[in-house]
Design an enzyme around this catalytic site. Structure first.
Site, PDB file in Angstrom:
ATOM      1  CD  GLN A 162     126.814  17.579 -58.424  1.00  0.00           C
ATOM      2  OE1 GLN A 162     127.633  18.042 -57.642  1.00  0.00           O
ATOM      3  NE2 GLN A 162     126.107  16.508 -58.125  1.00  0.00           N
ATOM      4  CD  GLU A 189     133.282  13.694 -53.015  1.00  0.00           C
ATOM      5  OE1 GLU A 189     133.055  12.922 -53.957  1.00  0.00           O
ATOM      6  OE2 GLU A 189     132.482  13.898 -52.107  1.00  0.00           O
ATOM      7  CE1 TYR A 205     126.495  13.163 -49.604  1.00  0.00           C
ATOM      8  CE2 TYR A 205     128.832  12.965 -50.065  1.00  0.00           C
ATOM      9  CZ  TYR A 205     127.658  13.681 -50.126  1.00  0.00           C
ATOM     10  OH  TYR A 205     127.650  14.920 -50.696  1.00  0.00           O
ATOM     11  CD  GLU A 250     130.151  17.165 -51.426  1.00  0.00           C
ATOM     12  OE1 GLU A 250     129.699  16.011 -51.624  1.00  0.00           O
ATOM     13  OE2 GLU A 250     130.833  17.776 -52.260  1.00  0.00           O
TER      14      GLU A 250
END
Ligand code: GCO
Length: 447
Positions: free
Chosen positions: A20, A166, A296, A353
């Protein structure tokens, strides 16, 4: 007004991942990864974006380390691009790739920032994918070799290791939903891949212990939260399935050495059963030192026949969404953490995260991303509440240090507390960066 205060020894930081941010995909002997292939396949990534340049952190890591330092962070979580170390997945080591991570880690250590290293954040060497990728158990062997090399090479420098990031995404999202590389749509395949990722995790943990590497090791599953719309049994059960897809499916094997039977039965009806070999669950359930949690979004869910894999529909209750269209649901953060404690005991947790997508651009050198600050405030408040309820949280790492390649959404979605101009590669600190920096410095913030 309330003051939300964190313990003195609480660790603060920010996170990124190799594909990323690094760019330089063709440099210094790096091999091809499945994300190079996928992003160059027409129609797979928004706008045809690729990680070829990304944030160019491969060349600008010193500037990025300075950003982490100026933030006052204790920890920086980054990932290693496996194809920089083993361009073909196994075999010859590419020294230049190794050198890059030494330079990065050294510059973190010089500034007193602790490196937290993720070994697998999705950039599988294409050479391994060509032989079946994570569906082929040889990939597990390749991963253990790669992990072992990294442990020994960086022993004494890196003391926090994350095996896989993940695994739900690299199995189900990538091989059943098909949204991420390699883009398959096959439930049986995805179920086997999920299992192999867990075996790879366990094997790497065992390797770490057998080699007496200094430090701690864990993995970083992503969790979400479906809150039942009503007290009807059907709604509760549908939400249990939705939650368990991320939670119990990826936690029970590690903490209990078994798969959750209600989910195994459900998957069986859908035609999928994990292919488990003798000894796998024993390997997977090696004790870990900490758990990384990525959270999230969450939402309210309700039973609906034939909706998705779990007869579960997402209800729009009118909660705000971030720019990526994810509901803002801090209550779910609290609930999932408490559930983890109730199910698996008091393992130390790092939030590896948590963050928000808002696409504000700089104006006069400033980025007024106040919605991101609000998101942070509500999520940190929920986190603190979970700690007050006894959840053993040791630290919080914001996703992400800087805007970056958001996978299938390319550069269209920004999660950073630092803005990146993708034409000039200029970095601009956002208001959230300053707010987060103050919070780190004070160990508290005012609501
Ligand atoms: C991860 C995440 C990140 C994403 C972030 C926002 O798996 O660690 O997918 O890489 O950029 O979650 O979607």
């Amino acid at each position: 007004m309330a003051i939300i205060q964190f313990p003195k020894d609480f660790k603060w930081g920010a996170a990124t991942a190799s594909y990323q941010i690094e760019g330089a995909t063709n440099e210094d002997g790096r091999g091809v990864s499945i994300w190079d292939t996928f992003s160059k396949t027409p129609g797979k990534v928004h706008n045809g974006d690729t990680g070829d340049v990304a944030c160019d952190s491969y060349h600008r890591y010193e500037e990025d380390v300075k950003l982490i330092h100026d933030l006052g962070a204790d920890v920086y979580r980054f990932s290693v691009a496996w194809p920089r170390i083993f361009p073909n997945g196994t075999g010859e080591v590419n020294q230049k790739g190794v050198d890059y991570y030494h330079k990065l880690v050294d510059s973190l250590l010089e500034k007193g920032i602790e490196p937290m290293c993720t070994l697998y954040h999705w950039d599988l060497p294409q050479a391994l994918q060509d032989k079946g990728g994570w569906d082929n158990r040889e990939t597990i062997e390749a991963f253990v070799q790669y992990a072992d090399f990294m442990f020994k090479e960086f022993d004494g420098k890196i003391k926090k290791w994350i095996t896989v990031n993940e695994p739900w995404c690299s199995s189900f999202l990538s091989n059943y939903i098909g949204e991420h590389a390699p883009g398959n749509q096959n439930l049986q395949l995805a179920t086997d891949i999920a299992h192999h990722l867990l075996v790879a995790h366990g094997r790497a943990v065992k390797q770490f212990r057998d080699s007496n590497i200094e430090g701690e090791i864990g993995y970083a599953p992503n969790v979400t939260w479906f809150e039942p719309y009503s007290t009807k049994q059907q709604d509760i059960e549908a939400c249990n399935r939705g939650n368990a897809w991320n939670l119990e499916w990826f936690f029970d094997p590690v903490f209990k050495g078994s798969y959750p039977s209600f989910m195994v039965d459900w998957f069986k009806e859908k035609g999928a059963t994990p292919t488990i070999l003798d000894g796998d669950l024993e390997i997977i359930s090696q004790p870990i030192d900490f758990l990384g949690i990525n959270y999230y979004t969450g939402n309210v869910g309700r039973y609906k026949e034939n909706e998705g894999l779990f007869d579960l529909e997402n209800i729009d209750m009118g909660y705000d969404k971030t720019d990526i269209d994810w509901f803002i649901y801090p209550e779910g953060f609290y609930k999932v953490l408490v559930k983890i404690k109730d199910l698996y005991g008091n393992v130390p947790i790092y939030i590896t995260e948590n963050g928000a997508c808002y696409n504000e651009e700089p104006e006069n050198g400033e980025v007024a991303d106040h919605k991101r600050i609000d998101y942070l405030k509500t999520h940190l408040t929920a986190l603190k509440r979970s700690m007050d309820s006894g959840v053993n949280v040791k630290g919080f790492l914001y996703w992400s240090l800087m805007d970056n390649f958001e996978w299938a959404l390319g550069y269209s979605m920004r999660f950073g507390i630092v803005h990146v101009n993708y034409e000039t590669l200029e970095r601009t600190k956002k208001d959230s960066y300053h707010w987060f920096g103050e919070t780190i410095q004070n160990g508290e913030f005012t609501l």
